[in-house]
Scaffold this motif. Structure first.
Motif, PDB file in Angstrom:
ATOM      1  N   LYS A  77      37.259  45.957  32.065  1.00  0.00           N
ATOM      2  CA  LYS A  77      37.104  44.647  32.695  1.00  0.00           C
ATOM      3  C   LYS A  77      37.327  44.775  34.198  1.00  0.00           C
ATOM      4  O   LYS A  77      38.434  44.532  34.701  1.00  0.00           O
ATOM      5  CB  LYS A  77      38.116  43.660  32.099  1.00  0.00           C
ATOM      6  N   PRO A  78      36.310  45.160  34.969  1.00  0.00           N
ATOM      7  CA  PRO A  78      36.488  45.362  36.422  1.00  0.00           C
ATOM      8  C   PRO A  78      37.002  44.131  37.157  1.00  0.00           C
ATOM      9  O   PRO A  78      37.657  44.266  38.196  1.00  0.00           O
ATOM     10  CB  PRO A  78      35.073  45.727  36.893  1.00  0.00           C
ATOM     11  N   THR A  79      36.731  42.933  36.620  1.00  0.00           N
ATOM     12  CA  THR A  79      37.173  41.715  37.293  1.00  0.00           C
ATOM     13  C   THR A  79      38.693  41.567  37.304  1.00  0.00           C
ATOM     14  O   THR A  79      39.233  40.708  38.002  1.00  0.00           O
ATOM     15  CB  THR A  79      36.553  40.469  36.643  1.00  0.00           C
ATOM     16  N   LEU A  80      39.390  42.393  36.525  1.00  0.00           N
ATOM     17  CA  LEU A  80      40.850  42.329  36.495  1.00  0.00           C
ATOM     18  C   LEU A  80      41.498  43.238  37.538  1.00  0.00           C
ATOM     19  O   LEU A  80      42.714  43.457  37.503  1.00  0.00           O
ATOM     20  CB  LEU A  80      41.367  42.710  35.098  1.00  0.00           C
ATOM     21  N   PHE A  81      40.723  43.756  38.473  1.00  0.00           N
ATOM     22  CA  PHE A  81      41.269  44.640  39.505  1.00  0.00           C
ATOM     23  C   PHE A  81      42.398  43.971  40.300  1.00  0.00           C
ATOM     24  O   PHE A  81      43.448  44.597  40.526  1.00  0.00           O
ATOM     25  CB  PHE A  81      40.150  45.108  40.437  1.00  0.00           C
ATOM     26  N   PRO A  82      42.237  42.705  40.753  1.00  0.00           N
ATOM     27  CA  PRO A  82      43.367  42.051  41.453  1.00  0.00           C
ATOM     28  C   PRO A  82      44.624  41.978  40.589  1.00  0.00           C
ATOM     29  O   PRO A  82      45.742  42.125  41.102  1.00  0.00           O
ATOM     30  CB  PRO A  82      42.823  40.655  41.778  1.00  0.00           C
ATOM     31  N   LEU A  83      44.440  41.748  39.292  1.00  0.00           N
ATOM     32  CA  LEU A  83      45.588  41.703  38.379  1.00  0.00           C
ATOM     33  C   LEU A  83      46.313  43.043  38.364  1.00  0.00           C
ATOM     34  O   LEU A  83      47.555  43.088  38.382  1.00  0.00           O
ATOM     35  CB  LEU A  83      45.110  41.344  36.971  1.00  0.00           C
ATOM     36  N   LEU A  84      45.558  44.139  38.344  1.00  0.00           N
ATOM     37  CA  LEU A  84      46.165  45.464  38.300  1.00  0.00           C
ATOM     38  C   LEU A  84      46.993  45.740  39.550  1.00  0.00           C
ATOM     39  O   LEU A  84      48.071  46.357  39.470  1.00  0.00           O
ATOM     40  CB  LEU A  84      45.075  46.528  38.136  1.00  0.00           C
ATOM     41  N   ILE A  85      46.507  45.292  40.706  1.00  0.00           N
ATOM     42  CA  ILE A  85      47.257  45.480  41.954  1.00  0.00           C
ATOM     43  C   ILE A  85      48.591  44.730  41.884  1.00  0.00           C
ATOM     44  O   ILE A  85      49.653  45.271  42.210  1.00  0.00           O
ATOM     45  CB  ILE A  85      46.434  44.995  43.162  1.00  0.00           C
ATOM     46  N   LEU A  86      48.543  43.488  41.442  1.00  0.00           N
ATOM     47  CA  LEU A  86      49.769  42.681  41.330  1.00  0.00           C
ATOM     48  C   LEU A  86      50.720  43.272  40.292  1.00  0.00           C
ATOM     49  O   LEU A  86      51.946  43.273  40.480  1.00  0.00           O
ATOM     50  CB  LEU A  86      49.408  41.244  40.954  1.00  0.00           C
ATOM     51  N   LEU A  87      50.158  43.769  39.195  1.00  0.00           N
ATOM     52  CA  LEU A  87      50.995  44.356  38.146  1.00  0.00           C
ATOM     53  C   LEU A  87      51.664  45.642  38.640  1.00  0.00           C
ATOM     54  O   LEU A  87      52.828  45.907  38.312  1.00  0.00           O
ATOM     55  CB  LEU A  87      50.129  44.647  36.912  1.00  0.00           C
ATOM     56  N   PHE A  88      50.936  46.415  39.439  1.00  0.00           N
ATOM     57  CA  PHE A  88      51.502  47.642  40.024  1.00  0.00           C
ATOM     58  C   PHE A  88      52.707  47.306  40.902  1.00  0.00           C
ATOM     59  O   PHE A  88      53.743  47.977  40.843  1.00  0.00           O
ATOM     60  CB  PHE A  88      50.417  48.355  40.843  1.00  0.00           C
ATOM     61  N   ILE A  89      52.564  46.240  41.688  1.00  0.00           N
ATOM     62  CA  ILE A  89      53.658  45.816  42.571  1.00  0.00           C
ATOM     63  C   ILE A  89      54.830  45.281  41.749  1.00  0.00           C
ATOM     64  O   ILE A  89      55.995  45.608  42.008  1.00  0.00           O
ATOM     65  CB  ILE A  89      53.157  44.739  43.559  1.00  0.00           C
ATOM     66  N   HIS A  90      54.522  44.459  40.745  1.00  0.00           N
ATOM     67  CA  HIS A  90      55.574  43.846  39.932  1.00  0.00           C
ATOM     68  C   HIS A  90      56.379  44.895  39.174  1.00  0.00           C
ATOM     69  O   HIS A  90      57.613  44.794  39.074  1.00  0.00           O
ATOM     70  CB  HIS A  90      54.960  42.855  38.947  1.00  0.00           C
ATOM     71  N   GLN A  91      55.703  45.911  38.648  1.00  0.00           N
ATOM     72  CA  GLN A  91      56.389  46.940  37.869  1.00  0.00           C
ATOM     73  C   GLN A  91      57.061  47.992  38.758  1.00  0.00           C
ATOM     74  O   GLN A  91      57.700  48.914  38.242  1.00  0.00           O
ATOM     75  CB  GLN A  91      55.394  47.624  36.932  1.00  0.00           C
ATOM     76  N   LYS A  92      56.869  47.857  40.088  1.00  0.00           N
ATOM     77  CA  LYS A  92      57.477  48.768  41.056  1.00  0.00           C
ATOM     78  C   LYS A  92      57.130  50.215  40.746  1.00  0.00           C
ATOM     79  O   LYS A  92      57.993  51.116  40.725  1.00  0.00           O
ATOM     80  CB  LYS A  92      58.994  48.581  41.082  1.00  0.00           C
ATOM     81  N   LEU A  93      55.839  50.432  40.484  1.00  0.00           N
ATOM     82  CA  LEU A  93      55.365  51.776  40.161  1.00  0.00           C
ATOM     83  C   LEU A  93      55.191  52.601  41.435  1.00  0.00           C
ATOM     84  O   LEU A  93      55.080  52.057  42.543  1.00  0.00           O
ATOM     85  CB  LEU A  93      54.043  51.699  39.402  1.00  0.00           C
ATOM     86  N   THR A  94      55.159  53.897  41.266  1.00  0.00           N
ATOM     87  CA  THR A  94      55.010  54.819  42.388  1.00  0.00           C
ATOM     88  C   THR A  94      53.626  55.448  42.348  1.00  0.00           C
ATOM     89  O   THR A  94      53.194  55.944  41.300  1.00  0.00           O
ATOM     90  CB  THR A  94      56.075  55.926  42.325  1.00  0.00           C
ATOM     91  N   LEU A  95      52.974  55.459  43.499  1.00  0.00           N
ATOM     92  CA  LEU A  95      51.634  56.040  43.586  1.00  0.00           C
ATOM     93  C   LEU A  95      51.770  57.546  43.837  1.00  0.00           C
ATOM     94  O   LEU A  95      51.425  58.049  44.889  1.00  0.00           O
ATOM     95  CB  LEU A  95      50.838  55.375  44.710  1.00  0.00           C
TER      96      LEU A  95
END
Length: 319
Positions: free
Chosen positions: A44-62
């Motif tokens: 679901k490419p339209t969920l890309f903004p959701l993934l960015i917010l989820l990455f921030i919320h989960q405090k993941l490391t790139l």
């Protein structure tokens, strides 16, 4: 809607695992995080903004493990598209078709009942998060609901419902815990009500099995189904003509580019059987009468030779 396996069913599983891994997993966990993020993006490419917010919320490391996991499924998909020479088709269907046709002709707005039911679930959660000044979780849930547009179906809200539960549960305290027995009662009631109703096998019903049995006795390797069950391809060991599959949905037929490809495929495979489910409707509109260019070609070049249940079998008229 729980009787239907759809794209959002997989996204919900991926999101659940992402939360289960936690914010600071070991290297293999970071790899899996990246892998699952990429899978959600592919589905679901339209969920890309959701993934960015989820990455921030989960405090993941790139880190490199996350990047390797993220790049892997994207690379495999890219290699597949290149190997079979369908990169342009993929981009055309993903970008041009979705923007010009799906967004315009597949629109389905929720009914008043659906609006009330969705509001009854999401508004209390939003109110709770607002009181706690949890803006990021609200934005995550909001972006997750975009999966239900432009064509509203309950099944598209599965990821949003999961995120709502995961993000609001930590905010529930004793002050509002009296809602829990009410929620449990409603959940029990709805589960009991649904268990009383025998949905049967939504896809592999007796009609589909009978039609497949008859079609398997006929010669040929190609089949095109309009308004019917797509499982008939697998059940009859047949493929669409020229391996060109145009889903039997009106918004695909409105695209002259895609419709023309389907007509060319039918023309190049005169032995193709066409199965049309005469009484099939979508949003109250007859699918048989919405086939556009593809339907006109079939009417001009095919004739009905047999009726099986609600399906009509068409064969090419040799001229």
């Amino acid at each position: 809607s729980g009787n239907t396996l759809w794209l959002e069913s997989f996204i919900t599983l991926y999101l659940a695992v992402i939360f289960f891994l936690g914010p600071k997993p070991k290297p293999h966990g970071s790899f899996l995080h990246g892998f699952l993020f990429a899978m959600v993006l592919l589905v679901k490419p339209t969920l890309f903004p959701l993934l960015i917010l989820l990455f921030i919320h989960q405090k993941l490391t790139l880190n490199r493990y996350f990047l390797i996991g993220f790049i892997l499924p994207l690379s495999i998909t890219g290699l597949f598209l290149v190997k079979f020479g369908i990169v342009s088709d993929f981009l055309d269907l993903t970008i041009r078709f979705n923007r010009q046709f799906y967004a315009k002709y597949a629109t389905k707005i929720p009914s008043l009942r659906q609006v009330i039911e969705v509001a009854a679930v999401f508004i209390p959660a939003a109110y709770l998060l607002l009181r706690r000044r949890k803006l990021l979780p609200i934005l995550i849930i909001l972006f997750a609901t975009t999966a239900a547009f432009p064509r509203f179906e309950y099944i598209h809200l599965q990821p949003a419902l999961l995120l709502l539960l995961l993000l609001t549960a930590p905010e529930v305290d004793l002050a509002i815990s009296f809602f829990i027995p009410i929620i449990l009662f409603l959940l029990t009631f709805f589960v009991y009500r649904n268990l009383r109703h025998n949905f049967g096998n939504f896809y592999l019903n007796t009609e589909t099995v009978r039609v497949a049995t008859v079609i398997k006795t006929k010669p040929g390797n190609f089949l095109y189904v309009i308004g019917g069950n797509d499982l008939l391809y697998q059940l009859t060991n047949r493929v669409p003509p020229g391996l060109t599959f145009l889903p039997g949905l009106p918004w695909y037929w409105r695209d002259e580019v895609l419709a023309q490809k389907m007509v060319h495929a039918l023309a190049a495979s005169p032995g193709t059987l066409v199965l049309i489910r005469s009484n099939a409707t979508l949003d109250g509109v007859s699918i048989k009468n919405s086939t556009g260019l593809v339907g006109r070609y079939i009417n001009e070049n095919y004739q009905s030779v047999e009726t099986i249940e609600s399906y009509q079998v068409y064969q090419r008229v040799l001229k």
